[in-house]
Enzyme design. Structure first.
Site, PDB file in Angstrom:
ATOM      1  CE  LYS A  70      33.737  56.564  76.055  1.00 18.12           C
ATOM      2  NZ  LYS A  70      34.909  55.968  76.705  1.00 18.12           N
ATOM      3  NE  ARG A  96      36.318  56.231  68.912  1.00 16.55           N
ATOM      4  CZ  ARG A  96      36.210  57.546  69.171  1.00 16.55           C
ATOM      5  NH1 ARG A  96      36.012  58.404  68.177  1.00 16.55           N
ATOM      6  NH2 ARG A  96      36.286  57.994  70.405  1.00 16.55           N
ATOM      7  NE  ARG A  97      38.007  60.046  72.015  1.00 17.36           N
ATOM      8  CZ  ARG A  97      37.732  59.821  73.290  1.00 17.36           C
ATOM      9  NH1 ARG A  97      38.706  59.506  74.139  1.00 17.36           N
ATOM     10  NH2 ARG A  97      36.492  59.901  73.726  1.00 17.36           N
ATOM     11  NE  ARG A 101      44.467  53.856  81.013  1.00 14.58           N
ATOM     12  CZ  ARG A 101      44.506  52.878  81.910  1.00 14.58           C
ATOM     13  NH1 ARG A 101      45.487  52.010  81.895  1.00 14.58           N
ATOM     14  NH2 ARG A 101      43.569  52.758  82.826  1.00 14.58           N
ATOM     15  NE  ARG A 107      42.314  59.664  80.031  1.00 11.31           N
ATOM     16  CZ  ARG A 107      42.122  58.708  79.147  1.00 11.31           C
ATOM     17  NH1 ARG A 107      41.946  59.004  77.878  1.00 11.31           N
ATOM     18  NH2 ARG A 107      42.107  57.443  79.507  1.00 11.31           N
ATOM     19  CB  CYS A 122      38.077  49.990  73.492  1.00  8.99           C
ATOM     20  SG  CYS A 122      39.232  49.099  74.553  1.00  8.99           S
TER      21      CYS A 122
END
Length: 324
Positions: free
Chosen positions: A81, A129-130, A147, A153, A258
Site C-alpha cells: 500500500k 481513508r480511515r 504519525r 501510535r 494515500c
C-alpha cells in the site's frame, strides 16, 4: 550450498524489519542462499507532519528503490500500500506473497468497539481513508491526525501498555486518545494483536488498495541469483497478485494516492474476481460504494476490472466527492 549471498533492503522500523526478515527467511529456506539485510532510511521515516502532506504514497519507497537501482541491494521489501501505482522503469515486483489480514483494526481503551466509544471520543489515524469512513459510521467522533511507528501510535491510547519508541519522545502526550486505527496485518506481524479491540468489517471500513500485502521488488533483470529468482516465483501467490492488480488499477485510474479517501478490496471467489470500492467525502458526510466482477482470472483481466470500476466511479461523481 553456494557461497553466494543475496542482499535485501528494508526500512528501519520494527514493522519493516520484521516483514523483510520473514521474506528473507522464506527465500533462504527455498533457495538455500544466505543473505544480508541492508537498512535504508527513507524520507517518510525522518520527516514529521501529516503523512498526507509528505509527498503521497511513494514517501516510504523512493529511497529503497534508489538503493535497488544503485545495486546497494538485490531485493527490496515494501508494504504494497506504500508503493505508487506507476511501476518505475528498470524495477519489477517479482513476488506478492500470500496476503495477510486485509482489515483495519480498532485499538481502543477499555476494550471498546467502534460503536461503543462515547460520544465525542478521540480517534487517532494518519489516513484520510480511515478518517472519512470512521466519520461516516460515527459522525460524532473527533479524528486526531497522528504519525509515528506502531508502538508510538498504540501508546497514544489511554491505559495502553505500549511503550513510546524513541521517535516519539517529547513530541506527543501518551494516553491522550480513546482509540487509534491501524492495519491488522502490521499488528499481527509484530505480535501485537492483543491490542486489537475490534477488527473493522470491510462493510464499515474498506481497506487501502494493497493493504495486508507485501511486494518484493528486484531490478528488471532479476536479483542476480538464479536460485533466489526461482524462489521468488514460488513465493508469488496467484490470488494475491490478481487482487492487488485490480485494486491498484482502480487507484491508478482515479489518479489517487494515500492522501485520498479511497478504499478498495478485491477477492477471488471460485472462478470470479470481485472488486469492492468506496469513495468518501473527506468529512465522511457522503460515501459512494460500488462493486464489479470478472471471470477473466488473469493479470490483464484484473487490471481491466479495476479500470472499469474506476471509470464507473468517475462517471458517477467520485472525483468531486473525494476531492481527487
Amino acid at each position: 550450498m553456494s557461497a553466494e549471498r543475496f542482499t535485501i533492503g528494508t526500512r528501519g522500523s520494527a514493522l519493516a524489519t520484521t516483514q523483510t526478515g520473514n521474506v528473507a527467511a522464506q527465500l533462504h529456506e527455498i533457495s538455500q542462499v544466505p543473505y544480508d539485510t541492508v537498512l535504508v532510511k527513507t524520507e517518510g521515516d525522518v520527516t514529521t507532519g501529516p503523512l498526507s502532506q509528505l509527498g503521497g504514497t511513494g514517501v516510504f519507497a523512493a529511497a529503497l528503490r534508489q538503493a535497488l537501482y544503485e545495486g546497494n541491494c538485490d531485493l527490496a521489501v515494501h508494504s504494497l500500500k506504500d508503493l505508487p501505482t506507476t511501476q518505475p522503469e528498470g524495477l519489477v515486483i517479482a513476488a506478492t506473497p500470500k496476503r495477510a489480514d486485509v482489515r483495519d483494526a480498532l485499538c481502543a481503551r477499555d476494550g471498546l468497539f467502534l460503536a461503543e466509544l462515547p460520544e465525542g471520543a478521540t480517534v487517532g489515524t494518519g489516513s484520510p481513508r480511515r478518517a472519512a469512513q470512521v466519520l461516516a459510521f460515527r459522525p460524532d467522533l473527533k479524528i486526531v491526525d497522528i504519525r509515528g511507528n506502531v508502538g508510538t501510535r498504540l501508546g497514544r491510547v489511554k491505559g495502553s501498555p505500549a511503550q513510546k519508541d524513541d521517535g516519539g519522545v517529547g513530541r506527543t502526550a501518551q494516553g491522550d486518545l480513546d482509540a487509534v486505527i491501524l492495519a491488522a496485518a502490521g499488528l499481527e506481524r509484530l505480535g501485537l494483536e492483543s491490542h486489537i479491540t475490534e477488527y473493522l468489517d470491510p462493510e464499515i471500513m474498506l481497506p487501502a488498495p494493497g493493504q495486508g500485502s507485501l511486494a518484493v521488488e528486484v531490478r528488471t533483470g532479476g536479483s542476480g541469483h538464479p536460485s533466489v529468482d526461482a524462489a521468488l516465483e514460488t513465493m508469488d501467490d496467484g490470488d494475491t497478485r490478481l487482487a492487488i492488480t485490480a485494486e491498484r488499477a482502480l487507484l491508478a485510474r482515479l489518479e489517487a494516492g494515500c492522501a485520498a479517501p479511497i478504499g478498495a478490496l478485491a477477492t477471488v471467489h471460485g472462478e470470479v474476481l470481485v472488486l469492492d470500492s468506496v469513495a468518501c467525502r473527506p468529512d465522511g458526510t457522503d460515501t459512494m460504494r460500488r462493486s464489479a466482477t470478472t471471470q477473466t482470472l488473469t493479470v490483464d483481466g484484473a487490471h481491466a476490472l479495476g479500470v472499469a470500476l474506476a471509470e464507473q466511479l468517475l462517471r458517477e461523481g467520485a472525483a468531486d466527492l473525494a476531492g481527487l
